[in-house]
Structure formats: C-alpha cells, structure tokens
Design a protein around this motif. Structure first.
Motif, PDB file in Angstrom:
ATOM      1  N   ASP A  66       0.860  -1.173   0.000  1.00 35.43           N
ATOM      2  CA  ASP A  66       0.000   0.000   0.000  1.00 35.43           C
ATOM      3  C   ASP A  66       0.901   1.228   0.000  1.00 35.43           C
ATOM      4  O   ASP A  66       1.498   1.565   1.021  1.00 35.43           O
ATOM      5  CB  ASP A  66      -0.909   0.009   1.232  1.00 35.43           C
ATOM      6  CG  ASP A  66      -1.877   1.190   1.234  1.00 35.43           C
ATOM      7  OD1 ASP A  66      -1.723   2.092   0.387  1.00 35.43           O
ATOM      8  OD2 ASP A  66      -2.783   1.210   2.090  1.00 35.43           O
ATOM      9  N   THR A 120       6.849   0.472  -7.227  1.00 36.92           N
ATOM     10  CA  THR A 120       6.032   1.371  -6.418  1.00 36.92           C
ATOM     11  C   THR A 120       6.838   2.591  -5.978  1.00 36.92           C
ATOM     12  O   THR A 120       6.349   3.724  -6.027  1.00 36.92           O
ATOM     13  CB  THR A 120       5.486   0.627  -5.183  1.00 36.92           C
ATOM     14  OG1 THR A 120       4.701  -0.494  -5.613  1.00 36.92           O
ATOM     15  CG2 THR A 120       4.601   1.542  -4.345  1.00 36.92           C
ATOM     16  N   ASN A 159       1.039   3.081  -8.895  1.00 40.23           N
ATOM     17  CA  ASN A 159       0.569   4.022  -7.885  1.00 40.23           C
ATOM     18  C   ASN A 159      -0.551   3.476  -7.013  1.00 40.23           C
ATOM     19  O   ASN A 159      -0.956   4.116  -6.042  1.00 40.23           O
ATOM     20  CB  ASN A 159       0.089   5.314  -8.564  1.00 40.23           C
ATOM     21  CG  ASN A 159       1.219   6.043  -9.267  1.00 40.23           C
ATOM     22  OD1 ASN A 159       2.234   6.352  -8.664  1.00 40.23           O
ATOM     23  ND2 ASN A 159       1.055   6.305 -10.564  1.00 40.23           N
ATOM     24  N   GLN A 160      -1.079   2.314  -7.364  1.00 41.52           N
ATOM     25  CA  GLN A 160      -2.187   1.727  -6.622  1.00 41.52           C
ATOM     26  C   GLN A 160      -1.693   0.703  -5.606  1.00 41.52           C
ATOM     27  O   GLN A 160      -0.607   0.131  -5.764  1.00 41.52           O
ATOM     28  CB  GLN A 160      -3.138   1.016  -7.586  1.00 41.52           C
ATOM     29  CG  GLN A 160      -3.987   1.930  -8.448  1.00 41.52           C
ATOM     30  CD  GLN A 160      -4.845   1.104  -9.379  1.00 41.52           C
ATOM     31  OE1 GLN A 160      -4.461   0.806 -10.497  1.00 41.52           O
ATOM     32  NE2 GLN A 160      -6.028   0.710  -8.887  1.00 41.52           N
ATOM     33  N   LYS A 178      -9.659  -0.992 -17.780  1.00 41.29           N
ATOM     34  CA  LYS A 178      -8.596  -0.707 -16.813  1.00 41.29           C
ATOM     35  C   LYS A 178      -7.954  -2.019 -16.370  1.00 41.29           C
ATOM     36  O   LYS A 178      -8.626  -2.904 -15.857  1.00 41.29           O
ATOM     37  CB  LYS A 178      -9.174   0.031 -15.598  1.00 41.29           C
ATOM     38  CG  LYS A 178      -8.123   0.548 -14.631  1.00 41.29           C
ATOM     39  CD  LYS A 178      -8.791   1.352 -13.528  1.00 41.29           C
ATOM     40  CE  LYS A 178      -7.753   1.919 -12.565  1.00 41.29           C
ATOM     41  NZ  LYS A 178      -8.387   2.699 -11.463  1.00 41.29           N
ATOM     42  N   LYS A 232      -6.404  -4.642 -14.249  1.00 41.16           N
ATOM     43  CA  LYS A 232      -6.415  -4.915 -12.821  1.00 41.16           C
ATOM     44  C   LYS A 232      -5.427  -6.013 -12.438  1.00 41.16           C
ATOM     45  O   LYS A 232      -5.187  -6.249 -11.255  1.00 41.16           O
ATOM     46  CB  LYS A 232      -7.827  -5.315 -12.377  1.00 41.16           C
ATOM     47  CG  LYS A 232      -8.806  -4.143 -12.350  1.00 41.16           C
ATOM     48  CD  LYS A 232      -8.401  -3.136 -11.284  1.00 41.16           C
ATOM     49  CE  LYS A 232      -9.388  -2.009 -11.157  1.00 41.16           C
ATOM     50  NZ  LYS A 232      -8.994  -1.039 -10.115  1.00 41.16           N
ATOM     51  N   LEU A 245      -4.115  -5.095  -8.895  1.00 40.09           N
ATOM     52  CA  LEU A 245      -4.130  -3.678  -8.550  1.00 40.09           C
ATOM     53  C   LEU A 245      -5.549  -3.334  -8.116  1.00 40.09           C
ATOM     54  O   LEU A 245      -6.515  -3.641  -8.818  1.00 40.09           O
ATOM     55  CB  LEU A 245      -3.723  -2.828  -9.752  1.00 40.09           C
ATOM     56  CG  LEU A 245      -2.397  -3.206 -10.455  1.00 40.09           C
ATOM     57  CD1 LEU A 245      -2.124  -2.251 -11.607  1.00 40.09           C
ATOM     58  CD2 LEU A 245      -1.248  -3.214  -9.471  1.00 40.09           C
ATOM     59  N   TYR A 246      -5.678  -2.696  -6.964  1.00 39.77           N
ATOM     60  CA  TYR A 246      -7.026  -2.475  -6.438  1.00 39.77           C
ATOM     61  C   TYR A 246      -7.170  -1.081  -5.836  1.00 39.77           C
ATOM     62  O   TYR A 246      -6.192  -0.408  -5.510  1.00 39.77           O
ATOM     63  CB  TYR A 246      -7.373  -3.533  -5.390  1.00 39.77           C
ATOM     64  CG  TYR A 246      -6.539  -3.464  -4.120  1.00 39.77           C
ATOM     65  CD1 TYR A 246      -6.977  -2.746  -3.008  1.00 39.77           C
ATOM     66  CD2 TYR A 246      -5.320  -4.129  -4.025  1.00 39.77           C
ATOM     67  CE1 TYR A 246      -6.224  -2.687  -1.838  1.00 39.77           C
ATOM     68  CE2 TYR A 246      -4.564  -4.074  -2.864  1.00 39.77           C
ATOM     69  CZ  TYR A 246      -5.025  -3.352  -1.773  1.00 39.77           C
ATOM     70  OH  TYR A 246      -4.273  -3.300  -0.632  1.00 39.77           O
ATOM     71  N   ASP A 247      -8.434  -0.661  -5.692  1.00 38.75           N
ATOM     72  CA  ASP A 247      -8.754   0.616  -5.050  1.00 38.75           C
ATOM     73  C   ASP A 247      -9.372   0.401  -3.678  1.00 38.75           C
ATOM     74  O   ASP A 247      -9.140   1.180  -2.758  1.00 38.75           O
ATOM     75  CB  ASP A 247      -9.721   1.421  -5.935  1.00 38.75           C
ATOM     76  CG  ASP A 247      -9.087   1.832  -7.256  1.00 38.75           C
ATOM     77  OD1 ASP A 247      -7.973   2.392  -7.218  1.00 38.75           O
ATOM     78  OD2 ASP A 247      -9.691   1.559  -8.309  1.00 38.75           O
ATOM     79  N   THR A 248     -10.162  -0.649  -3.534  1.00 32.53           N
ATOM     80  CA  THR A 248     -10.778  -0.979  -2.243  1.00 32.53           C
ATOM     81  C   THR A 248     -10.512  -2.444  -1.923  1.00 32.53           C
ATOM     82  O   THR A 248     -10.297  -3.261  -2.833  1.00 32.53           O
ATOM     83  CB  THR A 248     -12.296  -0.756  -2.275  1.00 32.53           C
ATOM     84  OG1 THR A 248     -12.893  -1.686  -3.194  1.00 32.53           O
ATOM     85  CG2 THR A 248     -12.626   0.670  -2.698  1.00 32.53           C
TER      86      THR A 248
END
Length: 429
Positions: A279, A342, A348-349, A379, A381, A401-404
């Motif tokens: 993260d 990273t 960036n995710q 997109k 992932k 790659l995730y956002d939540t």
C-alpha cells in the motif's frame, strides 16, 4: 532499550531517487536471481525448475541501465516478452542487457544435472568479478566469477548467523540447534509446543515448519531426517501481522543505506511465502523503531563486512507489540521488483502479489485477462511481472491492482473462476 526515543524520520527510504538494482550494484554487474538446486553449497532448495524460471525473470523490470540480467531462455521468448511489453506488465530492460542461458536448461532438467549446466554456462557468459547470484554456488572453480565473496553472501543468508549482526532482543528465542537432520531425528529432547523448526539455510519457507502439536513435530523430524544442513528449534511467535522490510546497501560508500519499501506478507499456515500486499500510502508507524535499528545498527555492520546489494528482513509483531526479525534475506525476494516499481511511482495503486497457473494456450491466457479488463472499463487490474509457458500451462508472477479491499476479493474470485490456480488468491476467495 536498543533504540533512542528521538523523533525518527519515517521517510528515510529510496523514494527520493530512481530505485533499481543499478543504484546498489556497480556498472557491469551480472545479476542472476537463482539458487543451487537440491541441497548443495550448504543450501536447501526444493523449488521446481518451472518456478526457478519465473524467479530469474523478476529483475528484468527493475535492473536499471547498468545491470546485465541472467535468465532462462524460455522466459525470453518474443511472444512472452512482447505480451508483457504490450501492456500486461511493466517495461522490461533491453534484450541486449540480458544474458540468456542455453535453451537446453529447461524445466525437464533438474537436480545436479541442472546445477552443472548452469555453472558451466556462467563461466562462459560472465567476466570474472562481475557476478552477483541470489544464493551463490560455493565451488572453487567459479569463485573467481563473483563480485562479492560467495561465502560471505551464503553466511549472511544462513539463519544461524543472525545473532552476529542483529541485536538478540529482536530475535526469537532459540531452544536448540542440531548439526544436521539425523542429529535432530535422533534427539529425544522434548519441546514446548507450539514451536518452529527451521533448516538454517533455505528460502521461501522451504525449510520452515510450524509445529503446533506432537504429531506434526514428529512428522517434521522424519521429513528432515536426511537433511544435511543445520536445524534449530525456535520459539513460536503469536504474530498479529507479517512484514517484509526491503533494504538496500549501495556499493558506493558515499551513499547511505536505505529502506526501499515495506510490504505485508502472505504465508500459508506452514510458513510458505505465497505473496504480499503493498500500500503506497501506508507509513507503517508501528515499525519506526525497528527501522531505526536496521538503518543505524544492522546495515552499517553488514556493510563493514563487505556486503552490498538489496535484501529483506521478515518481521513479526506479537500481541504485546514486541517486534521480532525471524529471517534475513541478502538477495532479491518475491516483493523486491514490485516495491521498486512502487517506489518509482510506476505503480501508484495498492497491490496484492501472487503466483498462478493457468491451463491453456497463451492466447487463452491473454483472452482471459482482456475479458477482465473489459469488465473494468478497460482498466488493467492484473499486472504481470513474469510469464512462462510449459506443456500447455501458463505460469506467472503477477499482482492485483485495487482501489478498495472488497475489489481484491472480487478480482481474486474472477481469476479463480477463470481457471487460475494460486495459493495466494485462496486468501481472498
């Protein structure tokens, strides 16, 4: 107390400059992310050749401009590298910055035969004094190839030596030590359970056995009976988390030691490493004091011994907030490349890394990933780090790659439903 209470700079990391292997090794280094097969040169390695191929490819995305990467021929097939270059992963280094091992060293060649072929090829490919290998061979006839004395690297990678450069307060209590598997098997000594049994020189959980009951303990003794290396029994830590602290010691003495990044680690109940979580926004305040010890005490001592490069300390916190370094890896690890990507903001995710297998053609594999992208408005992932195809099976190292956090579960389930087999993905399905 080992550390001072002064305010600690949490941002003493490599993020202020381009991070690659070229930052830590001199120009002209030949880097081989490889290990002896079987149990030679004092090291236990049960990893199959299919995994070794993927491992060797990881430096291709983080070598930088001054490093030559040694890898296997199957990894460098144009249909594979073009696919990664074409948007499935990060750009690879230029092919002219690679040394490709002969194609007859394939996944059908293992054990001592594989070791012999690799050693001969290294003699032919690299100039003396330029080779860096994750876990070096100790044969006298190739010692001249290495940049760093191979015995030093192997000594640092041997868990039984950690007390020589790490404060004892940061190490798990060690109950007993045995010169080999037979000595351990013949011992009648009883230990409080749970405990951890370790082969002192091994990697990725190969020689780690967590014994929570008497039956598991006895089965482990039988399993390790013929092991040649040192075995010891350690205190079992009731861990609340599992961290990897990735560090760098530049060969240029004018540059400071640093921390490349930190990740959470995914391991099986038996202790096998299967993936990790990064993260970029997390600051890991709970690790501030141990980071200070690593930067101000441990790494300077290792540098004085003559070693430089990249590596990782595995750290466990217990329920009381105590921190323990349970393993030291003076080589690239499964998370090095992603932590460098990273740090350079090429990713960036947040991400979850994993290894997977997909039965089918390369076209089937690509179509599966394309379908997932269309489900997310094109997109990507799934980010591919390394890819190989053998006997109708696509094997790969990758990351979600995730956002939540909920998105991880959804994508992991989609991959598994599409036919991907992965121990790491099972954590989220």
């Amino acid at each position: 107390m080992l550390v001072k209470s002064a305010v600690y700079d949490l941002f003493r990391t490599s993020n202020s400059s381009r991070v690659s292997l070229s930052k830590y090794f001199p120009k002209g280094t030949n880097y081989f992310y490889g290990y002896p097969s079987g149990e030679v040169s004092g090291f236990l390695n049960n990893v199959p050749p299919t995994v070794e191929e993927l491992v060797s490819a990881r430096p291709l995305v983080c070598a930088g401009k001054n490093i030559m990467v040694i890898t296997f021929a199957n990894i460098m097939k144009p249909e594979l590298t073009n696919l990664i270059h074409g948007g499935l992963g990060s750009p690879l280094i230029n092919k002219r910055n690679t040394h490709i091992l002969p194609d007859y060293i394939d996944t059908n060649v293992g054990g001592e035969e594989r070791n012999a072929h690799i050693k001969l090829s290294l003699k032919q490919l690299v100039r003396p004094g330029s080779l860096v290998m994750a876990q070096p061979f100790l044969d006298d006839d190739i010692r001249h190839l290495y940049q760093i004395p191979p015995k030093l690297t192997n000594w640092l990678n041997d868990k039984q030596n950690m007390g020589s450069y790490i404060p004892k307060e940061l190490l798990p209590a060690r109950y007993a030590e045995y010169k080999d598997g037979k000595s351990f098997f013949d011992s009648k000594r009883k230990f409080s359970l749970p405990c951890v049994i370790k082969v002192s020189s091994s990697s990725a959980g190969d020689g780690v056995h967590i014994c929570k009951d008497a039956k598991t303990f006895q089965n482990t003794k039988k399993l390790l009976k013929n092991t040649k290396g040192t075995i010891f029994v350690e205190h079992y830590i009731e861990a609340t988390a599992n961290y990897g602290i990735q560090f760098g010691i530049p060969h240029d003495q004018s540059l400071p030691v640093d921390i490349i990044g930190i990740n959470q680690q995914l391991t099986t109940p038996g202790g096998e490493f299967v993936g990790g979580v990064i993260d970029p926004a997390r600051r890991y305040h709970e690790l501030a004091l141990i980071k200070e010890v690593i930067l101000d005490q441990v790494l300077p001592h290792v540098r004085e011994m003559g070693w430089y490069g990249v590596g990782c300390f595995d750290v466990l916190p217990d329920k009381s907030g105590n921190l323990y370094i349970i393993d030291a890896n003076f080589r690239m690890t499964g998370m090095t490349a992603y932590l460098m990507l990273t740090a350079n903001q090429q990713i960036n995710q947040p991400l979850v890394s994993f290894s997977g297998e997909f039965t089918g053609t390369l076209k089937n594999f690509e179509d599966m990933l394309d379908q997932m992208s269309s489900d997310y408005d094109r997109k990507r992932k799934v980010h591919i780090l390394a890819l190989a195809v053998n006997d109708g099976v696509c094997r790969f190292n990758a990351a979600i790659l995730y956002d939540t956090y909920a998105e991880i579960n959804l994508i992991a389930k989609q991959l598994v439903d599409a036919g991907v087999v992965s121990k790491a993905l099972n954590f989220f399905c």
